[in-house]
Design a protein around this motif. Structure first.
Motif, short mmCIF file in Angstrom:
data_model
loop_
_atom_site.label_atom_id
_atom_site.label_comp_id
_atom_site.label_asym_id
_atom_site.label_seq_id
_atom_site.Cartn_x
_atom_site.Cartn_y
_atom_site.Cartn_z
N ALA A 117 0.97 -1.15 0.28
CA ALA A 117 -0.34 0.09 -0.26
C ALA A 117 1.01 0.83 -0.11
CB ALA A 117 -1.03 0.11 1.07
N TYR A 118 0.31 2.24 -0.11
CA TYR A 118 0.78 3.35 -0.07
C TYR A 118 0.54 4.54 0.31
CZ TYR A 118 2.81 1.07 -4.53
OH TYR A 118 3.24 -0.55 -5.48
N HIS A 119 -0.28 4.18 1.53
CA HIS A 119 -0.37 5.10 2.30
C HIS A 119 -0.69 4.63 3.87
CE1 HIS A 119 -4.57 3.20 1.97
NE2 HIS A 119 -3.94 3.74 0.88
N PRO A 120 -0.80 4.94 4.44
CA PRO A 120 -0.80 6.04 5.27
C PRO A 120 0.97 7.27 4.97
CG PRO A 120 -0.70 5.52 6.91
CD PRO A 120 -1.19 3.88 5.83
N PRO A 121 0.52 8.15 5.17
CA PRO A 121 1.92 8.87 5.25
C PRO A 121 2.56 9.02 6.43
CG PRO A 121 -0.23 10.89 5.75
CD PRO A 121 -0.31 9.67 5.20
N VAL A 122 3.83 9.06 6.30
CA VAL A 122 5.03 8.72 7.39
C VAL A 122 5.81 9.59 7.44
CG1 VAL A 122 6.51 7.37 8.76
CG2 VAL A 122 4.49 6.12 7.26
N VAL A 123 5.80 10.85 8.22
CA VAL A 123 6.59 12.07 8.02
C VAL A 123 8.06 12.45 7.67
CG1 VAL A 123 7.25 14.57 8.65
CG2 VAL A 123 4.44 13.87 8.89
N SER A 124 8.38 11.13 9.05
CA SER A 124 9.54 11.01 9.01
C SER A 124 10.84 10.59 7.75
CB SER A 124 10.21 10.12 10.14
OG SER A 124 9.51 9.15 10.30
N ALA A 125 9.54 9.32 6.82
CA ALA A 125 10.36 8.58 5.90
C ALA A 125 9.89 9.38 4.34
CB ALA A 125 9.50 7.22 6.22
N THR A 126 9.62 10.65 4.71
CA THR A 126 9.22 11.18 3.09
C THR A 126 10.06 11.31 2.34
OG1 THR A 126 7.63 12.40 4.24
CG2 THR A 126 8.35 13.40 2.19
N TYR B 209 1.96 15.93 3.12
CA TYR B 209 0.97 14.68 3.08
C TYR B 209 1.13 14.17 1.97
CZ TYR B 209 0.25 15.73 8.22
OH TYR B 209 0.01 16.19 9.77
N ASP B 210 0.38 14.61 0.84
CA ASP B 210 0.12 14.27 -0.45
C ASP B 210 0.83 13.46 -1.40
OD1 ASP B 210 -1.20 14.07 -2.86
OD2 ASP B 210 -1.24 15.92 -3.08
N ILE B 211 2.56 14.65 -1.27
CA ILE B 211 3.26 14.44 -1.79
C ILE B 211 3.79 13.34 -1.56
CG2 ILE B 211 5.69 15.90 -0.48
CD1 ILE B 211 5.97 17.04 -3.39
N TYR B 212 4.48 13.30 -0.35
CA TYR B 212 4.27 11.58 0.53
C TYR B 212 4.22 10.65 -0.30
CZ TYR B 212 5.69 7.54 3.09
OH TYR B 212 5.31 6.31 3.82
N VAL B 213 3.28 10.66 -0.46
CA VAL B 213 2.20 9.64 -1.15
C VAL B 213 2.03 8.92 -2.39
CG1 VAL B 213 -0.44 8.81 -1.59
CG2 VAL B 213 0.08 9.08 0.52
N ALA C 207 1.85 9.66 -10.80
CA ALA C 207 2.02 10.44 -9.77
C ALA C 207 3.21 11.36 -10.05
CB ALA C 207 3.06 9.25 -9.32
N HIS C 208 3.92 11.07 -11.25
CA HIS C 208 5.22 12.40 -11.41
C HIS C 208 5.00 13.64 -11.85
CE1 HIS C 208 7.41 14.37 -15.06
NE2 HIS C 208 8.22 14.11 -14.34
N ASP C 209 3.79 13.33 -12.43
CA ASP C 209 2.82 14.30 -12.53
C ASP C 209 2.29 15.39 -12.11
OD1 ASP C 209 3.73 14.17 -15.69
OD2 ASP C 209 1.66 13.28 -15.87
N ARG C 210 1.52 14.10 -10.60
CA ARG C 210 1.41 14.99 -9.51
C ARG C 210 2.08 15.77 -9.02
NH1 ARG C 210 -3.45 10.04 -8.71
NH2 ARG C 210 -5.07 11.15 -9.41
N ILE C 211 3.05 14.91 -8.66
CA ILE C 211 3.93 15.70 -8.01
C ILE C 211 3.96 17.82 -8.82
CG2 ILE C 211 6.92 15.58 -7.75
CD1 ILE C 211 6.54 12.97 -7.17
N ALA C 212 4.55 16.98 -10.00
CA ALA C 212 5.25 18.51 -10.46
C ALA C 212 4.25 19.21 -10.38
CB ALA C 212 5.76 17.82 -12.23
#
Length: 338
Positions: free
Chosen positions: A151-160, A288-292, A309-314
């Motif tokens: 799975a690709y969530h939930p976000p983990v701040v320290s692991a971003t 949080y979104d960019i982590y996912v 995902a690449h396009d969403r990050i951009a």
């Protein structure tokens, strides 16, 4: 659910699991599919059988449910869990009602509002439960250590930042984009230094909330629960509200119409205002979104999904994502800085 139309206990997997728990193989059970398990819903119990993707997910869920004992969090009582020749299994009590996903399309506006108010109360109670600061699902700990990603969530701040490095090891990655992302993350990490971790469900959407007569009778499926800042809970909830079609109850099912969820963020804020009243909330939600999206870009096996995902990050680096359509957030002063 009409139990008269449900099958008797004639499924061998179900019978073996009931025998392992010491429960009688009697009564009628309704089969139900899912993303990570098969389930049978009976008059008193729900039996789930894992597909094996997430290591010790049921053991982790049992640990989390034990933390809920004595709290005001509506949840299903854990009966037993274990593993056998058919895989890992988990048995819990059956909660009254149906999933929010099933109830929502037929509920009127007043009932929907009441459900969300009840959900806000349930979340507030969940976030007040004492939690070990390092609580992490075993399967997620494996993924963060370089293993497979079920799975690709939930976000983990320290692991971003770790996800930036993981993406750099993937073939065909966009080095310039990842360089910009790393700078973006480092600039925003200080926003989280003063946070106290709370118990976050981590996968809260329509299929993981039980509802009966306009109130939430239980939060279900705690396999992704972990200790994170409280507003990390909003990542999946708001993603579900904005892109509901991405959250069908089964791989072959259909998600809700997002237009029917437009009021949910506002209602939830009214019921649980402190969850939203965070300085730099939009920037935190973007984080949080960019982590996912980074986790997907680094680990997803489908190149087309990685490209999305690449396009969403951009777009996110330019300050835009699925949150733009949520007027509750787009009106906040923090929007431009996110």
């Amino acid at each position: 659910m009409d139990d008269r139309s449900a099958p008797s206990v004639d499924e061998p997997l179900l019978r073996r699991t009931l025998a392992a728990v010491g429960l009688p193989a009697t009564g009628r059970f309704f089969p139900k599919g899912g993303w990570a398990s098969r389930a049978w819903v009976g008059d008193e119990y729900v039996v789930r059988l894992s597909n094996g993707q997430a290591r010790d997910a049921y053991g982790h869920e049992a640990e989390v449910v034990a933390l809920l004992a004595g709290s005001d969090v509506p949840h299903a009582r854990h009966i037993a869990h274990g593993a056998g020749p058919d895989g890992s299994w988990y048995v819990s009590e059956r909660l009254p009602g149906r999933t929010l996903h099933d109830v929502w399309p037929h509920a009127d506006v007043h009932t929907r509002h009441t459900i969300v108010e009840s959900l806000g109360a349930a979340l507030r109670a969940l976030h007040r439960v004492p939690v070990p600061a390092q609580l992490t699902p075993p399967w997620l700990a494996d993924a963060l250590a370089g293993g497979s990603w079920p799975a690709y969530h939930p976000p983990v701040v320290s692991a971003t930042l770790e996800q930036v490095e993981a993406a750099r090891r993937s073939p065909g990655h966009d080095a310039r984009l990842l360089g910009d992302v790393a700078v973006w993350i480092r600039e925003r990490l200080p926003l989280f230094t003063a946070d106290d971790p709370v118990l976050v469900h981590g996968d809260l959407h329509g299929s993981n909330v039980m509802v009966d007569h306009g109130r939430v009778t239980g939060l279900i499926d705690f396999a992704e629960a972990l200790a994170q800042p409280a507003d990390a809970e909003l990542d999946t909830i708001l993603r579900w509200c904005a892109r509901a079609w991405e959250f069908p109850p089964t791989p072959c099912g259909r998600g809700l119409d997002a237009s029917g969820l437009v009021e949910v963020p506002g209602w939830l804020r009214g019921a649980y205002p402190e969850l939203f009243d965070r300085e730099h909330l939009r920037t935190r939600l973007n984080f949080y979104d960019i982590y996912v999206e980074l986790a997907i870009y680094a680990h997803h096996p489908d190149i087309e999904v990685r490209n999305m995902a690449h396009d969403r990050i951009a777009r996110l680096l330019l300050g835009h994502n699925h949150l733009d359509g949520l007027t509750l957030l787009s009106a906040t002063p923090d929007t431009a800085s996110g």
